[in-house]
Motif scaffolding. Sequence first.
Motif, PDB file in Angstrom:
ATOM      1  N   MET A   1       2.706  -9.297 -13.030  1.00 12.46           N
ATOM      2  CA  MET A   1       1.764  -8.300 -13.471  1.00 12.46           C
ATOM      3  C   MET A   1       0.824  -7.946 -12.320  1.00 12.46           C
ATOM      4  SD  MET A   1      -0.649  -8.151 -16.878  1.00 12.46           S
ATOM      5  CE  MET A   1      -1.203  -9.792 -16.787  1.00 12.46           C
ATOM      6  N   VAL A   2       0.426  -8.947 -11.572  1.00 15.97           N
ATOM      7  CA  VAL A   2      -0.468  -8.697 -10.447  1.00 15.97           C
ATOM      8  C   VAL A   2       0.236  -7.849  -9.396  1.00 15.97           C
ATOM      9  CG1 VAL A   2      -1.749  -9.799  -8.591  1.00 15.97           C
ATOM     10  CG2 VAL A   2      -1.793 -10.787 -10.871  1.00 15.97           C
ATOM     11  N   ALA A   3       1.523  -8.126  -9.172  1.00 14.07           N
ATOM     12  CA  ALA A   3       2.276  -7.350  -8.178  1.00 14.07           C
ATOM     13  C   ALA A   3       2.383  -5.886  -8.597  1.00 14.07           C
ATOM     14  CB  ALA A   3       3.650  -7.957  -7.986  1.00 14.07           C
ATOM     15  N   ALA A   4       2.575  -5.639  -9.878  1.00 12.59           N
ATOM     16  CA  ALA A   4       2.665  -4.253 -10.363  1.00 12.59           C
ATOM     17  C   ALA A   4       1.330  -3.529 -10.204  1.00 12.59           C
ATOM     18  CB  ALA A   4       3.103  -4.245 -11.824  1.00 12.59           C
ATOM     19  N   ILE A   5       0.240  -4.213 -10.450  1.00 15.12           N
ATOM     20  CA  ILE A   5      -1.078  -3.607 -10.294  1.00 15.12           C
ATOM     21  C   ILE A   5      -1.343  -3.286  -8.829  1.00 15.12           C
ATOM     22  CG2 ILE A   5      -3.561  -4.018 -10.518  1.00 15.12           C
ATOM     23  CD1 ILE A   5      -2.848  -5.782 -12.975  1.00 15.12           C
ATOM     24  N   LEU A   6      -1.017  -4.233  -7.954  1.00 11.69           N
ATOM     25  CA  LEU A   6      -1.205  -3.990  -6.518  1.00 11.69           C
ATOM     26  C   LEU A   6      -0.319  -2.852  -6.024  1.00 11.69           C
ATOM     27  CD1 LEU A   6      -1.500  -7.627  -5.140  1.00 11.69           C
ATOM     28  CD2 LEU A   6      -3.315  -5.935  -5.410  1.00 11.69           C
ATOM     29  N   PHE A   7       0.899  -2.774  -6.536  1.00 15.74           N
ATOM     30  CA  PHE A   7       1.798  -1.685  -6.158  1.00 15.74           C
ATOM     31  C   PHE A   7       1.223  -0.337  -6.584  1.00 15.74           C
ATOM     32  CE2 PHE A   7       5.567   0.990  -6.979  1.00 15.74           C
ATOM     33  CZ  PHE A   7       6.075   1.037  -5.683  1.00 15.74           C
ATOM     34  N   GLY A   8       0.675  -0.262  -7.793  1.00 18.25           N
ATOM     35  CA  GLY A   8       0.054   0.975  -8.266  1.00 18.25           C
ATOM     36  C   GLY A   8      -1.159   1.356  -7.436  1.00 18.25           C
ATOM     37  N   ILE A   9      -1.944   0.373  -7.053  1.00 17.72           N
ATOM     38  CA  ILE A   9      -3.118   0.633  -6.214  1.00 17.72           C
ATOM     39  C   ILE A   9      -2.686   1.160  -4.848  1.00 17.72           C
ATOM     40  CG2 ILE A   9      -5.023  -0.480  -4.980  1.00 17.72           C
ATOM     41  CD1 ILE A   9      -5.362  -2.293  -7.444  1.00 17.72           C
ATOM     42  N   LEU A  10      -1.649   0.554  -4.284  1.00 17.14           N
ATOM     43  CA  LEU A  10      -1.158   1.009  -2.982  1.00 17.14           C
ATOM     44  C   LEU A  10      -0.592   2.427  -3.057  1.00 17.14           C
ATOM     45  CD1 LEU A  10       0.532  -2.209  -1.592  1.00 17.14           C
ATOM     46  CD2 LEU A  10      -1.589  -1.141  -0.830  1.00 17.14           C
ATOM     47  N   LEU A  11       0.088   2.750  -4.147  1.00 14.03           N
ATOM     48  CA  LEU A  11       0.633   4.099  -4.293  1.00 14.03           C
ATOM     49  C   LEU A  11      -0.471   5.145  -4.417  1.00 14.03           C
ATOM     50  CD1 LEU A  11       3.703   3.716  -6.658  1.00 14.03           C
ATOM     51  CD2 LEU A  11       3.689   4.271  -4.238  1.00 14.03           C
ATOM     52  N   SER A  12      -1.515   4.825  -5.164  1.00 12.44           N
ATOM     53  CA  SER A  12      -2.576   5.808  -5.368  1.00 12.44           C
ATOM     54  C   SER A  12      -3.517   5.897  -4.171  1.00 12.44           C
ATOM     55  CB  SER A  12      -3.373   5.486  -6.632  1.00 12.44           C
ATOM     56  OG  SER A  12      -4.124   4.310  -6.446  1.00 12.44           O
ATOM     57  N   ALA A  13      -3.629   4.844  -3.385  1.00 12.78           N
ATOM     58  CA  ALA A  13      -4.553   4.847  -2.252  1.00 12.78           C
ATOM     59  C   ALA A  13      -4.090   5.798  -1.158  1.00 12.78           C
ATOM     60  CB  ALA A  13      -4.704   3.440  -1.690  1.00 12.78           C
ATOM     61  N   GLY A  14      -2.790   5.970  -1.011  1.00 10.92           N
ATOM     62  CA  GLY A  14      -2.278   6.848   0.031  1.00 10.92           C
ATOM     63  C   GLY A  14      -2.533   8.324  -0.250  1.00 10.92           C
ATOM     64  N   LYS A  15      -2.720   8.673  -1.498  1.00 10.72           N
ATOM     65  CA  LYS A  15      -2.896  10.072  -1.882  1.00 10.72           C
ATOM     66  C   LYS A  15      -4.359  10.486  -1.931  1.00 10.72           C
ATOM     67  CE  LYS A  15       1.268   9.865  -4.662  1.00 10.72           C
ATOM     68  NZ  LYS A  15       1.806   9.910  -6.009  1.00 10.72           N
ATOM     69  N   GLY A  16      -5.256   9.577  -1.685  1.00 13.23           N
ATOM     70  CA  GLY A  16      -6.674   9.895  -1.735  1.00 13.23           C
ATOM     71  C   GLY A  16      -7.226   9.973  -3.144  1.00 13.23           C
ATOM     72  N   GLU A  17      -6.491   9.419  -4.098  1.00 12.46           N
ATOM     73  CA  GLU A  17      -6.949   9.451  -5.491  1.00 12.46           C
ATOM     74  C   GLU A  17      -7.818   8.231  -5.782  1.00 12.46           C
ATOM     75  OE1 GLU A  17      -3.758   9.916  -8.206  1.00 12.46           O
ATOM     76  OE2 GLU A  17      -2.884  11.591  -7.129  1.00 12.46           O
ATOM     77  N   ASP A  18      -8.497   8.302  -6.898  1.00 12.77           N
ATOM     78  CA  ASP A  18      -9.358   7.204  -7.324  1.00 12.77           C
ATOM     79  C   ASP A  18      -8.500   6.105  -7.939  1.00 12.77           C
ATOM     80  OD1 ASP A  18     -11.642   5.813  -7.813  1.00 12.77           O
ATOM     81  OD2 ASP A  18     -12.197   6.928  -9.614  1.00 12.77           O
ATOM     82  N   ILE A  19      -8.754   4.857  -7.582  1.00 15.66           N
ATOM     83  CA  ILE A  19      -7.941   3.749  -8.081  1.00 15.66           C
ATOM     84  C   ILE A  19      -8.567   3.068  -9.291  1.00 15.66           C
ATOM     85  CG2 ILE A  19      -6.922   3.322  -5.826  1.00 15.66           C
ATOM     86  CD1 ILE A  19      -8.761   0.902  -5.558  1.00 15.66           C
ATOM     87  N   THR A  20      -9.610   3.646  -9.835  1.00 18.18           N
ATOM     88  CA  THR A  20     -10.300   3.022 -10.962  1.00 18.18           C
ATOM     89  C   THR A  20      -9.388   2.873 -12.166  1.00 18.18           C
ATOM     90  OG1 THR A  20     -12.303   4.076 -10.186  1.00 18.18           O
ATOM     91  CG2 THR A  20     -12.364   3.154 -12.383  1.00 18.18           C
ATOM     92  N   GLY A  21      -8.523   3.824 -12.389  1.00 14.79           N
ATOM     93  CA  GLY A  21      -7.604   3.760 -13.523  1.00 14.79           C
ATOM     94  C   GLY A  21      -6.676   2.570 -13.436  1.00 14.79           C
TER      95      GLY A  21
END
Length: 59
Positions: free
Chosen positions: A1-21
């Motif tokens: 579960m932690v790996a999936a959350i980190l993967f989502g954070i890494l995907l959204s960080a590259g696009k300049g989006e907010d990672i709060t979600g």
Amino acid sequence: MVAAILFGILLSAGKGEDITGFISLGCMLTFASIVIATFAGVLQRLVKGIVDIHYLKMI
């Protein structure tokens, strides 16, 4: 579960989006898992106690 959350954070960080979600979703999933595990442990102890009492009455 932690790996999936980190993967989502890494995907959204590259696009300049907010990672709060992703962070809030991860916190909610972690909290839900803890609640379910606690409930299962309590229920297991209750059922074990009831089965033990019922078994002792049969002897």
